[in-house]
Design a protein around this motif. Sequence first.
Motif, short mmCIF file in Angstrom:
data_model
loop_
_atom_site.label_atom_id
_atom_site.label_comp_id
_atom_site.label_asym_id
_atom_site.label_seq_id
_atom_site.Cartn_x
_atom_site.Cartn_y
_atom_site.Cartn_z
N GLU A 10 2.87 -3.92 7.18
CA GLU A 10 1.79 -2.96 6.47
C GLU A 10 2.60 -1.84 5.68
O GLU A 10 2.39 -1.91 4.50
CB GLU A 10 0.71 -2.06 7.11
CG GLU A 10 -0.27 -3.09 8.05
CD GLU A 10 -1.16 -2.53 8.96
OE1 GLU A 10 -2.00 -3.11 9.66
OE2 GLU A 10 -0.95 -1.16 9.25
N HIS B 151 4.46 -3.96 2.76
CA HIS B 151 3.61 -4.35 1.66
C HIS B 151 3.23 -2.98 0.77
O HIS B 151 3.21 -3.20 -0.42
CB HIS B 151 2.27 -5.09 2.26
CG HIS B 151 2.72 -6.18 3.35
ND1 HIS B 151 3.65 -7.07 3.15
CD2 HIS B 151 2.17 -6.54 4.62
CE1 HIS B 151 3.69 -7.93 4.21
NE2 HIS B 151 2.97 -7.50 5.20
N THR C 270 6.17 -1.74 -1.03
CA THR C 270 6.53 -2.65 -2.23
C THR C 270 5.74 -2.51 -3.36
O THR C 270 5.86 -2.43 -4.52
CB THR C 270 6.51 -3.92 -1.64
OG1 THR C 270 7.66 -4.09 -0.70
CG2 THR C 270 7.19 -5.02 -2.83
N THR D 251 7.33 -9.92 2.65
CA THR D 251 6.43 -9.49 2.00
C THR D 251 6.19 -10.51 0.82
O THR D 251 7.27 -10.82 0.09
CB THR D 251 6.36 -8.08 1.34
OG1 THR D 251 5.18 -7.92 0.89
CG2 THR D 251 7.56 -7.83 0.37
N ASN D 252 5.04 -10.88 0.57
CA ASN D 252 4.57 -11.68 -0.58
C ASN D 252 4.16 -10.88 -2.10
O ASN D 252 3.90 -11.34 -2.83
CB ASN D 252 3.71 -12.67 -0.53
CG ASN D 252 4.16 -13.72 0.45
OD1 ASN D 252 5.38 -14.34 0.60
ND2 ASN D 252 3.40 -14.08 1.59
N VAL D 253 4.32 -9.37 -1.86
CA VAL D 253 3.56 -8.58 -2.65
C VAL D 253 4.45 -8.99 -4.08
O VAL D 253 3.76 -9.04 -5.26
CB VAL D 253 3.72 -7.29 -2.45
CG1 VAL D 253 3.36 -6.32 -3.68
CG2 VAL D 253 2.90 -7.07 -1.26
N GLY E 106 -2.05 -8.56 -3.23
CA GLY E 106 -0.84 -8.97 -2.26
C GLY E 106 -1.14 -8.13 -0.99
O GLY E 106 -0.84 -8.57 0.09
N VAL E 107 -1.23 -6.66 -1.16
CA VAL E 107 -1.44 -5.88 0.11
C VAL E 107 -2.36 -6.24 0.78
O VAL E 107 -2.17 -6.46 1.95
CB VAL E 107 -1.28 -4.42 -0.33
CG1 VAL E 107 -1.63 -3.39 0.71
CG2 VAL E 107 -0.12 -4.17 -1.06
N ASP F 123 -1.67 -9.81 2.52
CA ASP F 123 -0.35 -9.67 3.49
C ASP F 123 -0.92 -8.86 4.84
O ASP F 123 0.02 -9.23 5.91
CB ASP F 123 0.80 -9.17 2.82
CG ASP F 123 1.75 -10.31 2.13
OD1 ASP F 123 1.11 -11.50 2.15
OD2 ASP F 123 2.77 -9.91 1.40
N SER F 124 -1.51 -7.95 4.50
CA SER F 124 -1.95 -7.02 5.71
C SER F 124 -3.13 -7.29 6.16
O SER F 124 -3.54 -6.50 7.20
CB SER F 124 -1.92 -5.64 5.05
OG SER F 124 -0.74 -5.32 4.32
#
Lengths: 482, 168
Positions: free
Chosen positions: A230, A233, A236, B54-56, B118-119, B122-123
């Motif tokens: 978390e 992400h 970033t 991460t894919n962000v 993305g956040v 992904d989260s």
Amino acid sequence: MTATAKPYSKSAKTHDAHHEDEHDMKQYLMYDPKPRGEMNRMVMESMTTTSWKFWVVFAILGVLVATCFVYAWGYLIAEGLGVAGVNRPSYWGIFLVNTVFWIGISHAGTFISAILRVFKAEFRRPFTRAAELMTTFGLIQAGASIFMHLGRVWLSYWLLPIPNQRMLWPNFHSPLMWDLLAITTYILSSTIYLFMPLIPDLAMARDRSTGWRKTFFKILALGFRGTEGEWRHLTTAMNIFAFAIIPVMFSVHTIVSWDFAMAMRPGWSSSVFGPYFVLGALHSGMGAVAIVLFIMRLTMKHMDYFIRKEHFDALGKLMLIVTFAYTYFFFNDYILQWYGGDKWTDALLHWLEEGPMSWMFYQLILFNLVIPAFTLWNKKIRQTPWLLALIGFIINIGMYWERYLIVPVMLTINRAPFTWKLYQPNIEIFLTIGTFATFLFFYMLASRLIPLIPVWEVEEGQMTHSLRKVGKAELPTISEFE
Amino acid sequence: MSDTTLLLAVFEEIDPAANAVEKLHEMNIADDDINIISGVPIAHKMLGRPHPWTNVSKLSLGGAFVGFCVGLFLNFGTPYLYADTVSVGGQYVTPVPPGLIIMFEMTMLFAMLSAFLGVLLDSSFPNYRPLEYVAEVSDGKIAIFFRCPNGEKQKICGCAYKTRRNIR
């Protein structure tokens, strides 16, 4: 050369007699850490402790919002733009002045948060959120002012590029269309940029609340726990936003300036209007941040721990730099018009210097250029919160005058002297009071509902700061955790 | 009945947390079975953990491309959707310089919206189901959740007892 570094941790003892330097360092937030739990408690108390004075001011603002914003705007919609002072030749009145002013105010939030984050300026940490909130609430007022100016707001969907039976096509050649897209981009991105760093603090608030507040924070925290993934992400995305939102910020006010500069009109047609507007926006925005920080520190519990003289000092230095940059562009814009020799531009400049609005022109120079340039040199002034807030207030008056001169006054002094007639605002005065009241109303409401201090960012900053022993001196050192 | 047990260790400082992770690695507990929760972002290197994926960034880049295409369409496509295109001031119907502004704004807007998306993706936000969590984390403590075989539980707890760590 060898040196040893020790973290300025929560357990650091500062009582040793030979650690006088450490005592001096305690004046800086990053070198005066408290346990995270205590900082959380302080921030939660600042949200939940409310005096009767707060509610009195809140109620007065509520009345102003109901009358000067909601009722006055409803009246304007019901009666039409005829109840406003806008008329030939000043088709654009205070509504557009307010739009430019509020977009300007909104710029400081992004500047402080994004640019200082990119450049890792550590002093930004405790007050980024207070500045970001200004961005979002300022943009709401700017957007509202545009819709007020539209008059027939129920037709505003005509601006959107959607298929329709009337075969109306939004003209993408028009700076007004660019405005729509740029402000939409800016308000969406700045609101998300406000929300993302808020998520960990909402989770903290969720863990320390009961009743409706717990439900409120639980919903907004989205289930954040603080896992490695978390954080990865989130940080970033915050970095992407910090870099991406800077050009958007510059583009928004540049496009606002093009609303004017694209027209072949005395006083408007200028190639430096873009950067001149951006600097003007930063000038007023920085001043507004100083005012907000002063009020927060004065009225909210424990804020004197988080917002210190060092922050006002740093902000004052930024304001000084922006003052000089603004002065440069102001003079650049003025001197070219003055030298240009165009008959109507010459008439406009004489009118500004000697006409009935000359008091506004000279106050602009005094408030925006002279006072900040001659006062912000002084460290004592910069470090005195009420003085810096006062200078910020003066700058904002000057910037409001500047926008007033650019919009209705420069529309008045045009190439057709038989139309020259000074603009007299009517309902716009109430609506202007309404936008200011709404901004403050939202801000006061937010101060009760969300943590205005990004506690996790402050703790992160305190963890990265340490004292490094070089010879007999201990020097401040910053590590990079990322 | 599961043949693994979920254990939690809570630490006040980074160093003992990093040591604990190292010990868990020595006990052949894989990184996938360890979940670290903290109140501030702690770089993976500090705890000796693998770099979290991460894919962000990729989503943001994809969003930027979509936004660019949307900008292209708005500027160069929509005028031709109408039977009678409107020519203003003798300008081209689809001029490039104003088009750049539209494409820039759309590119940035979609890039940022995609980063936020993305956040969320992904989260797995929003997620209100009860998951491994201790509220002390937001007070600055570091929580290590890890799965270990049932047979290893006593060994790990004994090791933790010796080093005075808090295992729950």
